[in-house]
Design an enzyme around this catalytic site. Structure first.
Site, short mmCIF file in Angstrom:
data_model
loop_
_atom_site.label_atom_id
_atom_site.label_comp_id
_atom_site.label_asym_id
_atom_site.label_seq_id
_atom_site.Cartn_x
_atom_site.Cartn_y
_atom_site.Cartn_z
N ASP A 154 40.55 44.57 42.12
CA ASP A 154 41.31 43.42 42.58
C ASP A 154 42.77 43.64 42.15
O ASP A 154 43.08 43.63 40.96
CB ASP A 154 40.71 42.15 41.95
CG ASP A 154 41.42 40.87 42.40
OD1 ASP A 154 42.61 40.94 42.75
OD2 ASP A 154 40.78 39.81 42.37
N ARG A 162 37.26 35.62 66.25
CA ARG A 162 36.56 35.90 64.99
C ARG A 162 36.40 37.41 64.81
O ARG A 162 36.59 37.94 63.72
CB ARG A 162 35.18 35.20 64.95
CG ARG A 162 34.35 35.65 63.76
CD ARG A 162 33.20 34.74 63.36
NE ARG A 162 32.51 34.10 64.44
CZ ARG A 162 31.67 34.70 65.30
NH1 ARG A 162 31.41 35.98 65.17
NH2 ARG A 162 31.10 34.02 66.26
N TYR A 174 39.29 36.48 37.02
CA TYR A 174 39.60 35.12 37.50
C TYR A 174 38.30 34.30 37.42
O TYR A 174 37.22 34.77 37.83
CB TYR A 174 40.13 35.19 38.94
CG TYR A 174 40.14 33.84 39.62
CD1 TYR A 174 40.79 32.76 39.04
CD2 TYR A 174 39.49 33.64 40.83
CE1 TYR A 174 40.78 31.51 39.65
CE2 TYR A 174 39.48 32.40 41.45
CZ TYR A 174 40.13 31.34 40.85
OH TYR A 174 40.11 30.11 41.45
N LYS A 222 48.55 34.78 46.79
CA LYS A 222 49.47 34.96 45.67
C LYS A 222 50.73 35.71 46.13
O LYS A 222 51.40 35.27 47.05
CB LYS A 222 48.73 35.66 44.53
CG LYS A 222 47.35 35.04 44.23
CD LYS A 222 47.48 33.61 43.78
CE LYS A 222 46.22 32.85 43.47
NZ LYS A 222 44.98 33.12 44.13
O1 P1T Z 1 42.04 31.56 45.57
P1 P1T Z 1 41.62 32.73 46.42
O2 P1T Z 1 42.60 33.11 47.48
O3 P1T Z 1 40.23 32.59 46.92
O4 P1T Z 1 41.62 34.02 45.45
C1 P1T Z 1 40.75 34.16 44.38
C2 P1T Z 1 41.35 35.08 43.35
C3 P1T Z 1 40.97 36.41 43.35
N1 P1T Z 1 41.47 37.29 42.46
C4 P1T Z 1 42.38 36.90 41.53
C5 P1T Z 1 42.90 37.91 40.56
C6 P1T Z 1 42.82 35.57 41.49
O5 P1T Z 1 43.73 35.24 40.57
C7 P1T Z 1 42.30 34.63 42.43
C8 P1T Z 1 42.71 33.20 42.43
N2 P1T Z 1 43.35 32.79 41.27
C9 P1T Z 1 43.83 31.52 41.01
C10 P1T Z 1 43.76 30.52 41.89
C11 P1T Z 1 44.44 31.32 39.69
O6 P1T Z 1 45.15 30.32 39.47
O7 P1T Z 1 44.24 32.19 38.83
#
Ligand code: P1T
Length: 386
Positions: A176, A50, A103, A201
């Site tokens: 972000d 961790r 998001y 992503k």
């Molecule tokens: O899903 P996660 O790995 O927790 O990430 C969140 C997140 C953070 N920032 C942006 C710009 C994002 O697009 C996302 C997650 N977005 C999607 C799942 C979506 O379909 O837009």
């Protein structure tokens, strides 16, 4: 080293010293803990996974290098990374400013957890106008949170100008960078203090891992975040670290192809009489195309558009596509499509969606790396049915 070279070599240097096996690919360290000879003898820098793990460290080193930053911490999801940033930089009663287009899950986290439960005061503003940020600053403002381009409306904000306000007022600026990736945009170079990623992503790129990361060049910020990475414990697993390390190797190639396909699709849709409006930063019709050209070195693979139709028409359209998979998420090799009003942004109240411009007929596509002719044929087959 240039980007493409760093994406292959940083964090995965073969160990050719005595005892090292010379692996070309960083080994997957699935261990949860590390043995020691004596209580006081530090076991090769590792104690417990961790706190720190060699595979995760390899990824953190690479992502820091790709963002031109010094430090990186990797998390179990993009939202876990975001949560840890807020936990590390804010306390109850502090104020933060966020872009009003984000998001949906990030906005839900900010509003329902940090605002309603932990008493962080939040103003959502249209950050396309720098003066809206300046006007929202209070004595208690500690953090500005931006996406650029935003999800799903692909609005941009001027990172450099906002960074100068943040610098002046001693406010942290977090960007972000999930949509652009460091291949097309380097927020730290433009003055941001922190970059946040959903590695789920483009960085991983293959729809088979969920993860997140925070990158900074500020030792004090990193110290706070690293403390909470261990204390709160929302760490990225060794296996996901390995997957993302592998994904980053082809990031530059994938981003070029995502962009090439996205531009062709954006132009095609813009010329179609069943389409009301296309939003893509690479189109000259994008209201912030000039800023996109200045701030980014490419325009990415995300395209949003409105049909000349209603919610039902949009629903039929996305459900009818064959190659664009109807699914949330983005940034992977295969093309995805979704309806923000009913999917990724459904947790935002309709009046708020209306205010930021997320219409019921808005469709978001994450353009993959398939053959462009096949993708256009799929879109046309549904457009012609409208
Ligand atoms: O899903 P996660 O790995 O927790 O990430 C969140 C997140 C953070 N920032 C942006 C710009 C994002 O697009 C996302 C997650 N977005 C999607 C799942 C979506 O379909 O837009």
């Amino acid at each position: 080293m240039k980007f493409e070279t760093k994406a292959l070599h940083i964090g995965e240097e073969p160990n050719l010293s005595e005892g090292g096996s010379g692996d070309v690919v960083s080994p997957l360290h699935l261990t949860s803990t590390f043995a020691r000879n004596k209580i006081d003898e530090p076991p090769r820098g590792y104690e417990y996974s961790r706190s720190s793990n060699p595979t995760r460290n390899a990824l953190e080193k690479r992502l820091a290098a790709l963002e031109n930053g010094k430090y990186c911490t990797a998390f179990a999801s993009g939202l876990a990374a975001t949560t840890t940033v807020l936990l590390s930089l804010l306390k109850a009663g502090d104020h933060m400013i966020a872009f009003d287009d984000l998001y949906g899950g990030t906005r839900r986290l900010f509003t329902h957890l940090f605002n309603k439960k932990f008493n962080i005061d939040i103003n959502y503003v249209d950050a396309r106008k720098v003066e809206n940020i300046a006007d929202a600053v209070k004595d208690r403002t500690r953090l500005i949170w931006l996406e650029t381009p935003t999800n799903p409306l692909l609005k941009l904000c001027d990172i450099r100008s906002i960074a100068s306000i943040a610098w002046d007022k001693k406010i942290f600026l977090a960007v972000d960078n999930t949509f652009m990736t460091p291949y097309f945009q380097l927020p730290l170079e433009l003055g941001a203090d922190l970059v946040v990623h959903s590695t789920t992503k483009y960085l991983n790129g293959h729809s088979d891992s969920v993860g997140g990361a925070v990158i900074t060049s500020d030792e004090h910020i990193d110290e706070k975040i690293r403390f909470n990475q261990n204390a709160a414990g929302a760490i990225l697993s060794p296996f996901d670290s390995y997957m993302i390390l592998r994904g980053t190797k082809t990031l530059s190639l994938r981003m070029e192809r995502h962009q090439q396909n996205a531009l062709a699709i954006a132009k095609h849709l813009e010329a179609h009489d069943k389409v009301e409006r296309v939003i893509y930063p690479g189109l000259e019709s994008h209201p912030q195309h000039q800023l996109a050209k200045k701030q980014m070195s490419g325009y990415g693979g995300m395209v949003s558009f409105e049909l000349k139709s209603d919610l039902n028409g949009a629903r039929g359209f996305v459900e009818g596509l064959k190659l664009f998979t109807l699914a949330e998420s983005l940034g992977c090799v295969e093309s995805l499509v979704e309806l923000p009003a009913l999917m990724t942004h459904s947790s935002i109240p309709p009046e708020e969606r209306e205010k930021t411009g997320i219409k019921d007929s808005l469709i978001r596509i994450s353009v993959g790396i398939e053959n462009i002719g096949d993708l256009l044929e799929d879109l046309d087959s549904q457009l012609n049915k409208l």
